[in-house]
Design an enzyme around this catalytic site. Structure first.
Site, PDB file in Angstrom:
ATOM      1  CB  CYS A 113       0.432  -6.221  13.908  1.00 22.49           C
ATOM      2  SG  CYS A 113       1.627  -4.916  13.560  1.00 22.49           S
ATOM      3  NE  ARG A 128      -2.351  -1.014   3.568  1.00 23.89           N
ATOM      4  CZ  ARG A 128      -1.765  -0.244   4.473  1.00 23.89           C
ATOM      5  NH1 ARG A 128      -1.781   1.076   4.359  1.00 23.89           N
ATOM      6  NH2 ARG A 128      -1.178  -0.767   5.531  1.00 23.89           N
ATOM      7  CB  SER A 158      -0.754  -3.468   7.830  1.00 26.93           C
ATOM      8  OG  SER A 158      -1.884  -2.679   7.518  1.00 26.93           O
ATOM      9  CE1 TYR A 185       1.271  -6.463  -3.038  1.00 26.90           C
ATOM     10  CE2 TYR A 185       0.131  -4.774  -1.771  1.00 26.90           C
ATOM     11  CZ  TYR A 185       0.742  -6.012  -1.843  1.00 26.90           C
ATOM     12  OH  TYR A 185       0.806  -6.805  -0.729  1.00 26.90           O
ATOM     13  CG  HIS A 227      -7.192  -2.739   9.860  1.00 27.29           C
ATOM     14  ND1 HIS A 227      -5.897  -2.313   9.971  1.00 27.29           N
ATOM     15  CD2 HIS A 227      -7.171  -3.763   8.973  1.00 27.29           C
ATOM     16  CE1 HIS A 227      -5.117  -3.051   9.177  1.00 27.29           C
ATOM     17  NE2 HIS A 227      -5.871  -3.937   8.570  1.00 27.29           N
ATOM     18  CE  LYS A 230      -7.011  -3.161   5.291  1.00 23.96           C
ATOM     19  NZ  LYS A 230      -5.894  -3.983   5.108  1.00 23.96           N
ATOM     20  NE  ARG A 240      -0.064  -8.390   2.354  1.00 25.85           N
ATOM     21  CZ  ARG A 240      -0.632  -8.039   3.495  1.00 25.85           C
ATOM     22  NH1 ARG A 240      -1.768  -8.587   3.878  1.00 25.85           N
ATOM     23  NH2 ARG A 240      -0.072  -7.146   4.281  1.00 25.85           N
ATOM     24  CG  ASP A 292      -7.546  -6.889   6.654  1.00 24.23           C
ATOM     25  OD1 ASP A 292      -6.576  -6.746   7.414  1.00 24.23           O
ATOM     26  OD2 ASP A 292      -7.773  -6.131   5.695  1.00 24.23           O
TER      27      ASP A 292
END
Ligand code: GTP
Ligand code: SPV
Ligand code: MN
Length: 588
Positions: free
Chosen positions: A252, A71, A250, A199, A228, A208, A373, A279
């Site tokens: 974590c 991001r 993110s 991406y 989130h 998001k 990912r 998420d």
């Protein structure tokens, strides 16, 4: 396929096509036949590659431009008429100015390409929570990813034909020109424009961009919350089922906690974990005064490195089929994938994430990008909860905030009440990760893990949390965790992953009024003996260290919070009060 007949939709698509000038427009209905056709094109053009179809059926490999791997927060903009409405933490450009700037970039951006029109739903179509979007894109990676990450089906088209409103999402990879990349949100117009990236979070606009940035704005106006957060279901041997949400920045640990595999001791006793979401949560207050959550997504866009049969077997089992792998390393001997800490030997004959020859034995550089990912259907997950499929909200007993903190934060603490919990969320900080462009490992404040995702003024976002608390008669308990505390050798002190269940169980007992706690300046904490350590090799001294609060370190923490709060010119008084209480208690 059912045709889209809604004239508002058709006019908008025509207008966007007139600007971007694609060769043709193709509507995507989510059917397997059509997606297979589209996939074929991506394989022919080399946009994507097929992996070993015996070992990884339906799986594809995708590589991005090396400068387009995460991001991009610097290029992410909230475009409103007034700067005040974007607030102190967002990049802002006046909406009409941004449209004008981007119209130039979008002019002819899809020349010679196909524009795919993807009607999608966040949430199960027809449920109270669901919202519809249409993404126009010239990227097949986006088409195939959106078909995994969102609900793309005939029902969405029917809803549109019945006049449903929708978020207008426009994306072009254009020339992937870094200097002209924008991920722009126009909350006042329910519109998202993204250009010059290919991406994940920059281009899968349901995630998001819609579900958090536009979602949080809608939630503020309509009286709900977009957060989130993962959603996890815990069933205990006594038959009780509880649901918790967790907001960590993110990379974590949300996906990992959502798919938690209980330690053997607890599995044998009959504890069971199911995954509702990993998420994003949309939360509404129910008639009974409790908070209810759904996962608006339909798949997982998870961090690959660190994912192994040991750390997260449920994720490993989820990604065995119909998965897109982005920027991981490849084993050329059998055309499969590899990443760091996957728990299997690195390929001797491989390719790194940039497609360069790579040998795991001699390599000095990483094979997979740290933010590589997997994109996998949620339905593949062995622990997926039934509630995920109904799209009805689940009642939340606890909200957990967390982050990566080497020293300051104890393993777990509990807020005294909702407003104290909102303060804890507003003041939380975490070390930055590879999930966003920029320096990794520096501590930054990230309120509720929403700093990069709040679509409006964060002062008002905090107030919305306080207001939601006032409307609930039975709000969730709020906790803070830190799985990442390190010792003097910089090693993690807590085993993490499945063992995090031990901390969750203390929390649930606290929610039920069953577990003991001691009061610290931060809130309530367990004593070492309150954490179940059966089957875990950890001594009491380590647990004590994990649970300790260092007042010297907290002097700096308080300074850090003070500095961070300077950004905000109208913090809710409940937050200010709780900060004052913390300062007093730390000074005692
Ligand atoms: P986003 O998808 O970016 O929002 O990330 P996320 O919050 O879902 O993080 P994820 O679960 O993918 O974890 C990110 C990284 O942290 C992975 O490399 C994990 O292996 C690692 N990780 C997750 N949970 C733990 C834990 O409990 N302890 C330790 N030491 N590492 C963890
Ligand atoms: C995150 O960065 O929090 C993610 C990945 O979940 S992305 O979709 O790229 O935002
Ligand atoms: Mn995330």
């Amino acid at each position: 396929m059912t045709m889209v007949k809604n004239q508002v939709v058709l006019d908008w698509v025509n207008e966007m096509a007139a600007m971007t000038k694609p060769e043709k427009v193709v509507w995507v209905d989510g059917s397997k036949e059509q997606l297979d056709e589209i996939k074929k094109i991506a394989l022919e053009t080399g946009e994507m590659m097929e992996l070993n179809q015996e070992k990884l059926p339906g799986c594809l490999y995708y590589r991005t431009n090396p400068k387009d791997v995460a991001r991009d927060e610097k290029r992410t903009v909230i475009c409103t008429r007034n700067k005040e409405d974007a607030g102190p933490t967002n990049n802002w450009v006046e909406a009409s100015e941004m449209y004008a700037r981007m119209e130039k970039l979008f002019d002819g951006a899809m020349k010679g390409r196909t524009m795919y029109a993807i009607p999608f739903s966040m949430g199960v179509p027809g449920t109270e929570f669901a919202k519809i979007g249409i993404e126009l894109t010239d990227s097949i990676y986006v088409v195939l990813s959106m078909a995994i990450m969102t609900r793309v089906n005939e029902k969405v088209i029917e809803e549109l034909n019945n006049g449903a409103d929708f978020t207008r999402c426009l994306h072009s990879k254009a020339q992937i020109n870094e200097q002209e990349k924008y991920i722009a949100h126009f909350p006042e117009d329910n519109t998202i424009w993204s250009i010059n990236s290919a991406y994940g979070g920059n281009v899968l606009l349901g995630k998001k961009c819609l579900a958090l940035r536009i979602g949080s704005y809608l939630g503020k106006n309509e009286g709900w919350m977009a957060e989130h957060m993962l959603i996890l279901k815990i069933e205990r041997p006594d038959g009780s089922a509880r649901y918790v949400c967790g907001a960590f920045p993110s990379a974590c640990g949300k996906t990992n906690l959502a798919m938690l595999n209980p330690p053997e001791y607890f599995r044998e006793k009959g504890y069971k974990i199911s995954t509702v979401g990993d998420d994003i949560s949309w939360l509404r207050i129910g008639k009974d005064g409790r908070l209810y959550a759904v996962n608006p997504e339909n798949g997982f866009f998870g961090v690959a490195p660190g994912t192994s049969m040991k750390s997260n077997p449920n994720a490993m089992l989820t990604i065995q089929k119909d998965t897109i792998f982005t920027n991981v390393a490849r084993n050329l001997d059998d055309n499969t994938v590899w990443w760091e800490k996957m728990g299997v030997d690195a390929p001797e004959n491989g390719e790194d994430w940039q497609g360069r020859p790579w040998n795991g034995k001699t390599a000095t550089e990483k094979g997979a990008h740290p933010n590589s990912r997997f994109t996998a259907p949620a339905a593949n997950c062995p622990t997926i909860a039934d509630e995920f499929f109904t799209g009805e909200g689940v009642p939340i007993s606890a909200i957990i905030f967390g982050g990566r903190r080497a020293k300051a934060e104890p393993l777990v603490h509990q807020a005294r009440d909702w407003n104290h919990g909102v303060f804890i969320g507003s003041a939380m900080a975490s070390e930055t990760t590879a999930a966003a462009n920029g320096q990794v490992g520096v501590v930054r404040h990230d309120p509720m893990a929403m700093l990069p995702f709040c679509g409006y003024n964060m002062n008002d976002y905090f107030q919305h949390w306080i207001d939601m608390g006032k409307k609930m008669t039975n709000p969730p308990q709020i906790f803070h965790v830190n799985w990442f505390r390190t010792d003097e050798n910089d090693e993690f002190m807590w085993p993490g992953f499945g063992d995090n269940l031990r901390v969750l169980l203390w929390m649930l007992d606290r929610c039920d009024g069953k577990a003991e706690a001691v009061e610290t300046p931060l809130g309530y904490e367990p004593r070492p003996c309150d954490i179940h350590t059966e089957g875990l090799d950890i001594d009491e001294a380590t647990l004590e260290k994990l649970l300790s609060v260092d007042k010297e370190i907290w002097k700096d923490e308080i300074k850090g919070i003070e500095e961070f709060y300077e950004k905000f010119d109208h913090l809710p008084k409940e937050i200010v009060e709780n900060f004052e209480i913390l300062k007093q208690k730390m000074a005692e």
